[in-house]
Design a protein around this motif. Structure first.
Motif, PDB file in Angstrom:
ATOM      1  N   MET A   1       0.850  -1.193   0.000  1.00 53.95           N
ATOM      2  CA  MET A   1       0.000   0.000   0.000  1.00 53.95           C
ATOM      3  C   MET A   1       0.889   1.247   0.000  1.00 53.95           C
ATOM      4  O   MET A   1       1.775   1.377   0.835  1.00 53.95           O
ATOM      5  N   ASN A   2       0.667   2.154  -0.970  1.00 56.16           N
ATOM      6  CA  ASN A   2       1.485   3.355  -1.005  1.00 56.16           C
ATOM      7  C   ASN A   2       0.924   4.424  -0.071  1.00 56.16           C
ATOM      8  O   ASN A   2      -0.158   4.282   0.504  1.00 56.16           O
ATOM      9  N   ALA A   3       1.686   5.511   0.089  1.00 54.50           N
ATOM     10  CA  ALA A   3       1.312   6.556   1.049  1.00 54.50           C
ATOM     11  C   ALA A   3      -0.016   7.214   0.689  1.00 54.50           C
ATOM     12  O   ALA A   3      -0.806   7.568   1.573  1.00 54.50           O
ATOM     13  N   GLN A   4      -0.295   7.375  -0.602  1.00 47.21           N
ATOM     14  CA  GLN A   4      -1.562   7.979  -1.016  1.00 47.21           C
ATOM     15  C   GLN A   4      -2.742   7.087  -0.636  1.00 47.21           C
ATOM     16  O   GLN A   4      -3.769   7.566  -0.136  1.00 47.21           O
ATOM     17  N   GLN A   5      -2.599   5.797  -0.887  1.00 49.40           N
ATOM     18  CA  GLN A   5      -3.691   4.871  -0.555  1.00 49.40           C
ATOM     19  C   GLN A   5      -3.917   4.806   0.953  1.00 49.40           C
ATOM     20  O   GLN A   5      -5.057   4.775   1.427  1.00 49.40           O
ATOM     21  N   ALA A   6      -2.828   4.784   1.710  1.00 48.36           N
ATOM     22  CA  ALA A   6      -2.953   4.760   3.167  1.00 48.36           C
ATOM     23  C   ALA A   6      -3.662   6.012   3.679  1.00 48.36           C
ATOM     24  O   ALA A   6      -4.521   5.948   4.570  1.00 48.36           O
ATOM     25  N   ALA A   7      -3.326   7.164   3.107  1.00 45.31           N
ATOM     26  CA  ALA A   7      -3.971   8.411   3.517  1.00 45.31           C
ATOM     27  C   ALA A   7      -5.446   8.403   3.146  1.00 45.31           C
ATOM     28  O   ALA A   7      -6.297   8.887   3.913  1.00 45.31           O
ATOM     29  N   TRP A   8      -5.760   7.860   1.968  1.00 44.65           N
ATOM     30  CA  TRP A   8      -7.171   7.802   1.567  1.00 44.65           C
ATOM     31  C   TRP A   8      -7.980   6.971   2.560  1.00 44.65           C
ATOM     32  O   TRP A   8      -9.065   7.366   2.985  1.00 44.65           O
ATOM     33  N   ARG A   9      -7.443   5.823   2.932  1.00 42.71           N
ATOM     34  CA  ARG A   9      -8.158   4.961   3.878  1.00 42.71           C
ATOM     35  C   ARG A   9      -8.272   5.593   5.252  1.00 42.71           C
ATOM     36  O   ARG A   9      -9.258   5.390   5.965  1.00 42.71           O
ATOM     37  N   ALA A  10      -7.269   6.378   5.629  1.00 47.68           N
ATOM     38  CA  ALA A  10      -7.289   7.047   6.934  1.00 47.68           C
ATOM     39  C   ALA A  10      -8.080   8.354   6.907  1.00 47.68           C
ATOM     40  O   ALA A  10      -8.216   9.011   7.942  1.00 47.68           O
ATOM     41  N   ARG A  11      -8.567   8.731   5.710  1.00 45.34           N
ATOM     42  CA  ARG A  11      -9.320   9.970   5.528  1.00 45.34           C
ATOM     43  C   ARG A  11      -8.497  11.191   5.917  1.00 45.34           C
ATOM     44  O   ARG A  11      -8.981  12.127   6.548  1.00 45.34           O
ATOM     45  N   THR A  12      -7.218  11.140   5.555  1.00 41.68           N
ATOM     46  CA  THR A  12      -6.321  12.280   5.781  1.00 41.68           C
ATOM     47  C   THR A  12      -5.769  12.754   4.431  1.00 41.68           C
ATOM     48  O   THR A  12      -5.877  12.048   3.427  1.00 41.68           O
ATOM     49  N   LEU A  13      -5.178  13.930   4.427  1.00 35.72           N
ATOM     50  CA  LEU A  13      -4.577  14.448   3.208  1.00 35.72           C
ATOM     51  C   LEU A  13      -3.247  13.724   2.976  1.00 35.72           C
ATOM     52  O   LEU A  13      -2.417  13.646   3.888  1.00 35.72           O
ATOM     53  N   PRO A  14      -3.021  13.189   1.780  1.00 34.37           N
ATOM     54  CA  PRO A  14      -1.738  12.505   1.533  1.00 34.37           C
ATOM     55  C   PRO A  14      -0.595  13.507   1.493  1.00 34.37           C
ATOM     56  O   PRO A  14      -0.805  14.713   1.329  1.00 34.37           O
ATOM     57  N   PRO A  15       0.625  13.023   1.625  1.00 36.05           N
ATOM     58  CA  PRO A  15       1.771  13.935   1.585  1.00 36.05           C
ATOM     59  C   PRO A  15       2.084  14.369   0.161  1.00 36.05           C
ATOM     60  O   PRO A  15       1.682  13.729  -0.810  1.00 36.05           O
ATOM     61  N   VAL A  16       2.793  15.474   0.046  1.00 36.15           N
ATOM     62  CA  VAL A  16       3.450  15.786  -1.219  1.00 36.15           C
ATOM     63  C   VAL A  16       4.461  14.668  -1.462  1.00 36.15           C
ATOM     64  O   VAL A  16       5.205  14.287  -0.558  1.00 36.15           O
ATOM     65  N   GLU A  17       4.473  14.122  -2.659  1.00 37.50           N
ATOM     66  CA  GLU A  17       5.249  12.896  -2.876  1.00 37.50           C
ATOM     67  C   GLU A  17       6.067  12.982  -4.166  1.00 37.50           C
ATOM     68  O   GLU A  17       5.547  13.374  -5.214  1.00 37.50           O
ATOM     69  N   LYS A  18       7.352  12.632  -4.066  1.00 39.37           N
ATOM     70  CA  LYS A  18       8.197  12.545  -5.249  1.00 39.37           C
ATOM     71  C   LYS A  18       7.952  11.203  -5.924  1.00 39.37           C
ATOM     72  O   LYS A  18       7.962  10.149  -5.280  1.00 39.37           O
ATOM     73  N   LEU A  19       7.764  11.233  -7.240  1.00 40.63           N
ATOM     74  CA  LEU A  19       7.373  10.069  -8.019  1.00 40.63           C
ATOM     75  C   LEU A  19       8.448   9.754  -9.057  1.00 40.63           C
ATOM     76  O   LEU A  19       9.405  10.522  -9.227  1.00 40.63           O
ATOM     77  N   PRO A  20       8.316   8.640  -9.761  1.00 45.20           N
ATOM     78  CA  PRO A  20       9.313   8.311 -10.790  1.00 45.20           C
ATOM     79  C   PRO A  20       9.486   9.439 -11.811  1.00 45.20           C
ATOM     80  O   PRO A  20       8.531  10.164 -12.139  1.00 45.20           O
ATOM     81  N   GLY A  21      10.714   9.567 -12.307  1.00 41.65           N
ATOM     82  CA  GLY A  21      11.000  10.539 -13.341  1.00 41.65           C
ATOM     83  C   GLY A  21      11.051  11.978 -12.865  1.00 41.65           C
ATOM     84  O   GLY A  21      11.016  12.905 -13.680  1.00 41.65           O
ATOM     85  N   GLY A  22      11.107  12.186 -11.552  1.00 45.60           N
ATOM     86  CA  GLY A  22      11.176  13.537 -11.021  1.00 45.60           C
ATOM     87  C   GLY A  22       9.839  14.239 -10.893  1.00 45.60           C
ATOM     88  O   GLY A  22       9.786  15.419 -10.520  1.00 45.60           O
ATOM     89  N   LEU A  23       8.722  13.556 -11.187  1.00 50.04           N
ATOM     90  CA  LEU A  23       7.405  14.146 -11.002  1.00 50.04           C
ATOM     91  C   LEU A  23       7.108  14.288  -9.516  1.00 50.04           C
ATOM     92  O   LEU A  23       7.655  13.551  -8.677  1.00 50.04           O
ATOM     93  N   VAL A  24       6.220  15.200  -9.183  1.00 50.86           N
ATOM     94  CA  VAL A  24       5.815  15.424  -7.799  1.00 50.86           C
ATOM     95  C   VAL A  24       4.293  15.523  -7.761  1.00 50.86           C
ATOM     96  O   VAL A  24       3.694  16.246  -8.566  1.00 50.86           O
ATOM     97  N   SER A  25       3.661  14.795  -6.852  1.00 47.09           N
ATOM     98  CA  SER A  25       2.207  14.897  -6.671  1.00 47.09           C
ATOM     99  C   SER A  25       1.918  15.826  -5.492  1.00 47.09           C
ATOM    100  O   SER A  25       2.569  15.742  -4.449  1.00 47.09           O
ATOM    101  N   VAL A  26       0.936  16.689  -5.665  1.00 43.89           N
ATOM    102  CA  VAL A  26       0.560  17.670  -4.655  1.00 43.89           C
ATOM    103  C   VAL A  26      -0.947  17.583  -4.433  1.00 43.89           C
ATOM    104  O   VAL A  26      -1.721  17.879  -5.350  1.00 43.89           O
ATOM    105  N   PRO A  27      -1.405  17.183  -3.256  1.00 45.72           N
ATOM    106  CA  PRO A  27      -2.846  17.151  -2.996  1.00 45.72           C
ATOM    107  C   PRO A  27      -3.381  18.557  -2.721  1.00 45.72           C
ATOM    108  O   PRO A  27      -2.881  19.260  -1.849  1.00 45.72           O
ATOM    109  N   VAL A  28      -4.387  18.970  -3.488  1.00 47.19           N
ATOM    110  CA  VAL A  28      -4.991  20.291  -3.335  1.00 47.19           C
ATOM    111  C   VAL A  28      -6.428  20.091  -2.842  1.00 47.19           C
ATOM    112  O   VAL A  28      -7.246  19.506  -3.555  1.00 47.19           O
TER     113      VAL A  28
END
Length: 343
Positions: free
Chosen positions: A1-28
């Motif tokens: 389970m990745n950090a985004q999925q864990a946050a979704w199940r916990a009903r919390t905002l996921p972290p800003v996360e560095k992804l493959p290829g230098g991409l970054v996900s930002v929850p807004v």
């Protein structure tokens, strides 16, 4: 389970996360919405970065986006472009503010730009009310729903940033040092785009393929055959099964082909249910058919989401009519011979 999925199940905002290829996900965050947040993506290039789907326009959202940029070692001034998977306000709302802060260009599919301009030429409540009448929603229900929506209707149809760059199917995003390619996936909206980054082996799926829920595929103000286009688009993205899916909501996941097949089955099963309901009722309105279908909660408790439910029912009926399974007669669908949803 990745950090985004864990946050979704916990009903919390996921972290800003560095992804493959230098991409970054930002929850807004999306205020007062069960989706909770939009996943915005930062994609660095040789001379700046592109933001995909900046998110809902609010002070909290702007702070989340700029904090995410800071964690990536950037500021709004480093943004050279904004790419929209589609122009719904939970994806496109912050675009104008980000453009004003950075001077960035804005890119979308031509069909999305056309929809954006059509929305600007309508009076929101009147347009929504007239559209619901074409779906046979009773006047009393229309009045109740418009009252429940209140200012949300104006927010949904509020003027949003126009495009500088048109991205057709297969076009490369103008970002030096990247092979970021547009994949046209109409259905959820007419000009919905997924974005393929082959070097990082990721596909940004917007609202086209989500890991847990089925995106709303409803008959839209512009008509056409959204569900037929959506099913074709599901088959199209199945070819990218080696990629990790980076969706606009919930959490990233692997298994695009399996998820696309699951969504296809869901809609085929809904087709069969609609044929069965119409067969039992005889000629019926869209509203009557929708009220007899199986939903995640009782029909009387769906609330404002009735609009989406009726629009989805209409999209399925339109597909069935085009396939010869149903026909329009006296304002409602009637079962006829055919094979699409009888297999």
């Amino acid at each position: 389970m990745n950090a985004q999925q864990a946050a979704w199940r916990a009903r919390t905002l996921p972290p800003v996360e560095k992804l493959p290829g230098g991409l970054v996900s930002v929850p807004v965050p999306i205020p007062h919405n069960p989706l909770r947040y939009t996943l915005s993506y930062l994609i660095p290039g040789d001379d700046g970065l592109v933001v995909v789907d900046p998110g809902w326009d609010s002070e909290t959202g702007w702070q989340a986006l700029t904090d995410g940029l800071a964690e990536a070692g950037a500021t709004a001034a480093d943004v050279t472009g904004v790419v929209l998977t589609h122009v719904h306000p939970d994806h496109h709302g912050l675009t104008a503010r980000l453009r004003d802060a950075s001077g960035a260009w804005v890119a979308m599919h031509p069909a999305e730009r056309a929809q954006l301009r059509r929305d600007r030429d309508t009076e929101p409540s009147q347009a929504l009310g007239d559209w619901m009448r074409t779906l046979h929603v009773p006047d009393a229900e229309i009045d109740r729903l418009l009252g429940a929506f209140g200012k949300a209707v104006d927010l949904h149809f509020a003027p949003l940033a126009d495009a500088d760059v048109m991205l057709g199917d297969g076009d490369l995003v103008p970002l030096a040092g990247r092979r970021l390619r547009a994949v046209w996936t109409p259905g959820h909206t007419p000009g919905h785009l997924c974005l393929l980054e082959p070097d990082a082996q990721v596909l940004l799926t917007g609202d086209h393929v989500l890991p847990r829920i089925s995106p709303n595929i409803g008959l839209q103000l512009s008509g056409e055959d959204p569900l037929g286009r959506y099913l074709e688009s599901l088959e199209k993205v199945s070819a990218y099964d080696e990629c990790e899916a980076l969706p606009g909501h919930e959490y990233r996941f692997h298994g695009i082909a399996a998820r696309a097949a699951e969504l296809d089955r869901h809609h085929r099963e809904r087709c069969r249910e609609i044929v069965s309901v119409v067969d039992r009722l005889g000629a019926a309105t869209i509203w009557e058919v929708a009220s007899e279908l199986t939903w995640s909660r009782p029909w009387a408790e769906i609330g404002p989401m009735l609009v989406g439910a009726v629009a989805e029912t209409a999209a399925h009926i339109e597909l069935l009519v085009r396939a010869g399974e149903l026909e329009w007669k006296g304002g409602g669908p009637q079962v006829v011979t055919g094979a699409l949803c009888r297999s």
